[in-house]
Scaffold this active site. Sequence first.
Site, PDB file in Angstrom:
ATOM      1  N   ARG A  97      -2.940 -11.086   3.522  1.00  0.00           N
ATOM      2  CA  ARG A  97      -3.156 -10.807   1.934  1.00  0.00           C
ATOM      3  C   ARG A  97      -1.928 -10.284   1.599  1.00  0.00           C
ATOM      4  NH1 ARG A  97      -5.208  -7.293  -1.795  1.00  0.00           N
ATOM      5  NH2 ARG A  97      -6.455  -8.585  -3.297  1.00  0.00           N
TER       6      ARG A  97
ATOM      7  N   LYS B  62       0.883  -1.267   0.072  1.00  0.00           N
ATOM      8  CA  LYS B  62      -0.168   0.126   0.034  1.00  0.00           C
ATOM      9  C   LYS B  62       1.012   1.326  -0.076  1.00  0.00           C
ATOM     10  CE  LYS B  62      -3.885  -2.020   0.047  1.00  0.00           C
ATOM     11  NZ  LYS B  62      -4.996  -2.120   1.089  1.00  0.00           N
TER      12      LYS B  62
END
Length: 332
Positions: free
Chosen positions: A308, A273
């Site tokens: 994840r 991210k």
Amino acid sequence: MTEPCYFRPIPDSGGGGRWRLAGGWVRFSRLERLARGKPPQIVDDAPEAVLAALTAPRPPILGLGMDAPRIMGILNVTPDSFSDGGRWTADSGIAHGRRLLAEGADLIDIGGESTRPGAAEIAVPDEIARVLPPIHALAAAAPLSIDTRKADVARAAVGAGAGLVNDVSGLDFDPAMAGAVARTGAAVCIMHAQGLPATMQDDPRYDDVLLDVYDALAERVARAEAAGIARARMVIDPGIGFGKTEAHNLAILRRISLYHALGLPVLLGASRKGFVGRIGGGAQADARDPGSLAVTLAATLQGVQIHRVHDVAGTRQGLALWRAIEEQGHGT
């Protein structure tokens, strides 16, 4: 009216502690009592119902026990995902999925529509056409998850062999989603997001991000139950990067063990991210794997069960070293 209190288990180092968190590898003896507008308080006990939710072993998800960290490998068959958009087509995605399994993924999350900041919605037939070939090809090899917000895509994917529906909207985007999941019998990951991908990062605001996300997840879990989805089939995800600033993300990660009080397995999707690159350095998404692993390990120490990730091999290696150090420490 008295403000509600929230209780976050504080993990003990060294394997000690009065209680085992969620039947897993973390123990705790103390908790933070949180309330809106008040400083956290360290306490030695909590209401019986809270402790029951915090300590109850979580049932397996897709046959995977939740008493050890699990790696969810990411397979995006999309042209525009933030990390690997356009890299994997239906055919090359199948080979990549097999590679993720060979590297140690416990399950694969297959997505056909990008939900990166600024992404636009695509048509249901296009999304289905992207995800069905890898699902058909990989269903016999490993548990599969379908990353979608749409009931029609979820139904098609589950029919092809996916066992979990990973809805980044938390069942908010498509009114038919909760009922569709209930009828298929699939498991579901209920994620928190504020707004739609196209605009979610424009100006996200919260009164108290940690507690606002908790309350929103609790409401969505209740809605899923009302639709006929059993709690034993649910996973929750606080939604790092989905309608959240860097400060919001860090506030959630510092106290992510709070979400165990919802009584469900917790999934974390922080891999590559933007905030990882801004803090750790890494303009390109694929240069953020070391920082992503640091976030994974920090969350593992707070009992997060499912991670994840894009870099399965690196995550597997990091978890193996963490486990070896922990086991050695407990034996001394």
